[in-house]
Structures are given as C-alpha cells and as structure tokens.
Design an enzyme around this catalytic site. Structure first.
Site, PDB file in Angstrom:
ATOM      1  N   ASP A   9       3.653 -25.010 -20.330  1.00 24.27           N
ATOM      2  CA  ASP A   9       5.112 -25.194 -19.351  1.00 24.27           C
ATOM      3  C   ASP A   9       6.123 -24.370 -20.286  1.00 24.27           C
ATOM      4  OD1 ASP A   9       6.770 -26.861 -17.391  1.00 24.27           O
ATOM      5  OD2 ASP A   9       7.806 -26.555 -19.262  1.00 24.27           O
TER       6      ASP A   9
ATOM      7  N   ASP B  76       7.084 -23.158 -13.228  1.00 24.71           N
ATOM      8  CA  ASP B  76       6.904 -22.728 -14.450  1.00 24.71           C
ATOM      9  C   ASP B  76       5.651 -23.432 -15.218  1.00 24.71           C
ATOM     10  OD1 ASP B  76       8.085 -25.011 -14.795  1.00 24.71           O
ATOM     11  OD2 ASP B  76       9.423 -24.637 -16.483  1.00 24.71           O
TER      12      ASP B  76
END
Length: 403
Positions: A256, A299
């Site tokens: 992430d 993301d």
C-alpha cells in the site's frame, strides 16, 4: 525508412507472431485442423457420391471406374478415424499435425490417381482445386501442408506423363504449377487471417485481465491467479473433495502506498498516477514471471508468490521494493514517499485465498497503525481444533502468527 520498417524486421515480427500463434494457441489450432480435415473428408465423399454419377450422365463418353466409386467409402473411413483420433490427440500438437497431414496426403493421392491412372487419358480436373483447398484448411508450422501438396503434385505429374498423351500431360503440368502458386498465396492469406484473429483475441484478453494504468493484473485476473496458484489450498480449507493435489507453499503480499490521498490532493492526480505506475514497474521487476503481480484496487497492490516462504527473504525483497519506490517516487513528486507491506506465508494446502488475504491485510494495517513504511510478515498455521473452538467456536480455522 526507420530500422523497424525494414523488410528484415517485418519478416522477424511476422515469424515471432507465427511462433507465438502456434505455441500459445495450439489447442484451438488442433481443434480447427481436425474439424477442417473432417470437412475435407466429407467433401471428398460428396465428390465421389454426387459428382461421379452426374458426370457420367452429362458426359456419355466418360465411364467412371470402380476407383471413382471407392473414393466415398475411403473418405468416410478417414472421417471416422479423425473423429476417433481428435480427442486422443487434442493435447499432443505434433501427433495431431502428423495425423492431419497423413489424411491430407491420402486424399490428395486418391484424387491424383483418379485424375491420372483412371482418367482415360483426359486432362485432370480435380487435383488442382482439391490441392488448393487442402493446403488452406490445415495450419502447421513451416508450411508443412504446402510441402505435402508439393510432393503429391510431383507424383501427380509423374503419373500423368506415364499414363497420358503428351498434350494432356503438359496441360496437367501447367495446371498443377498454377494451382500450387495459387495454393501458396491462399495459404498465406488464410494464415494472416488466423494471426489477425489470434492478435484480436489476445488484445481482448489483455484488456480484460490488465489494469489500464499500470499494466499489471487487475482484480479479476488476480482472483483467477489465486485459484490457479492456491486453489487447492482453498479446497482443503473449505473441506472440498475435488481430489486436487496440494499446492506449493505460497506467500500473499499486500503493498500500500502511504498517504496516497495526500499526494493526490497536494500534487494532483497525474502525480498520483505516476506513483502507481512506478510501483507497478518496481513490483514487476522485483518478482518472478511465475508470480502473480497485480493492482488490487486504488493504491493497493497484491503479489501471490509460490515458494516464497522464508520470512527473511520476503523482508529483504520488500525492503528493496521500498527503497526503489522511495528513491524513484520522491524524485517524481519532489517529496518523500513510502509504502507499507503485509505478508502472509502459508505451507502447502494450509489456507484458502480468503484467509490468506485476510492475514496479509491484517499485517498490512498493523504496519499502518505502527507508523507506516515497514514490513510485517505473518506465518499462517492451522490451530488445534480445541483451540479453534475456544477462540471462534468452530474447528479447522487458521491463525497467522507474527514473525
């Protein structure tokens, strides 16, 4: 003229397309070859059963021989053999190609005999169109059907000069040469159409499986990869009895980008897209071609890596990913950037994809809560049934231990 537009480069690209077509699309090629050969057998049977009596009635001076009528049962026998052989050879490309080429040769030889030995000195009328058709119907590497056609055409010409008057034999030679040139042109056109169809299907597959921004696998393709790489894990964990063998030990990694929303808000969405592409490039370069690397959403990125079960190796690999991303990403946006990673490691057959994903996701968010920019590795193991009942009230559940 650019170097990429030279005749040699175009020929190399064409050869690469052909090689990829015959390598990656061979099940479809085999299926089409068998189907086309069966159609050719039925057409030969129709020629013998319908054309022969019609020709005998319309041309009283011509009398069909037993060989003309024998073509129908021969073609039907070959059709039956291909029906039996096609499922047995469906996974054996070269054996399937040889079977199709043998049937092509037998049909061409049979037609050639009818046009020479049993033609009563007349010019052949069947060999040329049948040869053109069979040269197109079968697709194999290196133009092997055209090679078979060339050999049977040579046999046809030899028999023609041996059994016919010189004028008829010369006419046969001329028609065979013209027919062979036409067969080459039509075969190349047919191959190009097959290649275009293959390219279109590959582009569609790429669009359906790839994330448009990063070029990595999308979420749906990641699910399909999980079913392939740890599917038997899911069978065991869910109590399935499909008989699938246990898969290899596997790691599921979640990555992430830290503070990604802040990057978008501060530097714009183009900068955020650049960071996503950079992360995709780094992950693709850092893991093997056999690993499944994809963008899970937003993301977040996911990697499914069979065989990567040593926590120290996983940490070292992800530390290199973080270092590369920090260096390249900071240069792109002009500010420090980082990423957090959560890893779940499971032995063969220990966990389903859902449980392994949950363990990796929990490890990732532990890193997030602890300050980001780090790596957490969990080893997934099965609890004892008694411990499961005490903690969850059900048996067989797994636990991920921090490493």
């Amino acid at each position: 003229m650019r170097r990429s537009d030279t005749l040699g480069s175009r020929y190399r690209r064409f050869c690469a397309r052909r090689r990829r077509f015959f390598t990656e699309d061979y099940p479809r090629v085999i299926e089409r070859n068998f189907r086309n050969v069966r159609v050719a057998c039925l057409m030969a049977c129709a020629i013998a059963a319908l054309f022969t009596p019609v020709a005998a009635l319309s041309v009283p001076a011509w009398h069909p021989s037993v060989a003309h009528y024998a073509l129908a049962p021969i073609a039907l026998a070959l059709y039956g053999l291909m029906r039996v052989a096609s499922p047995r050879l469906a996974t054996r490309p070269w054996a399937a190609a040889v079977a199709c080429l043998v049937v092509e040769a037998l049909l061409l030889v049979a037609i050639g005999l009818l046009d020479t030995v049993f033609a009563a000195g007349r010019v052949g009328v069947l060999t040329q169109p049948v040869g053109i058709g069979l040269g197109v119907l079968i697709a194999t590497p290196w133009g092997l059907p055209l090679g078979v056609l060339g050999l049977t055409d040579a046999l046809f010409v030899a028999l023609s000069f041996a059994t016919k008057p010189l004028a008829a034999a010369e006419a046969d030679l001329f028609s065979v040469c013209v027919g062979f040139v036409v067969a080459i042109a039509v075969a190349q056109l047919a191959l190009e159409l097959r290649l275009q169809d293959f390219d279109a299907r590959e582009r569609y597959r790429e669009l359906s499986e790839r994330d448009a921004l990063t070029g990595l696998l999308n979420r749906g393709a990641l699910a399909a990869a999980a079913a392939r790489l740890i599917g038997s894990n899911a069978e065991r964990a869910s109590g399935g009895r499909s008989g699938a063998h246990a898969s290899a030990p596997v790691s599921l990694i979640m990555v992430d980008i830290d503070a990604f929303k802040q990057v978008n808000d501060t530097y714009g969405h183009d900068a955020g897209d650049d960071l996503l592409r950079t992360m995709g490039d780094i992950l693709q370069a850092s893991f093997r071609a056999t690993d499944a690397v994809g963008r899970f959403g937003g993301d977040e990125f996911m990697v499914i890596a069979p065989g990567l079960t040593d926590p120290a190796v996983a940490r070292a690999k992800l530390a290199r990913v973080q270092a590369a991303f920090g260096e390249r990403g900071s240069h792109q946006v002009g500010a420090p950037v980082s990423c957090s990673c959560g890893v779940a490691v499971a032995p063969a057959g220990a966990a389903s994809f859902e449980r392994l994903f949950r363990a990796a996701d929990e490890a990732l968010y532990e890193v997030k809560r602890a300050g980001k920019g780090n790596v957490a590795v969990r080893e997934y193991t099965e609890r004892e049934p008694g411990e499961d009942r005490r903690r969850r009230g059900e048996g067989g559940e797994g636990v991920a231990r921090e490493r």
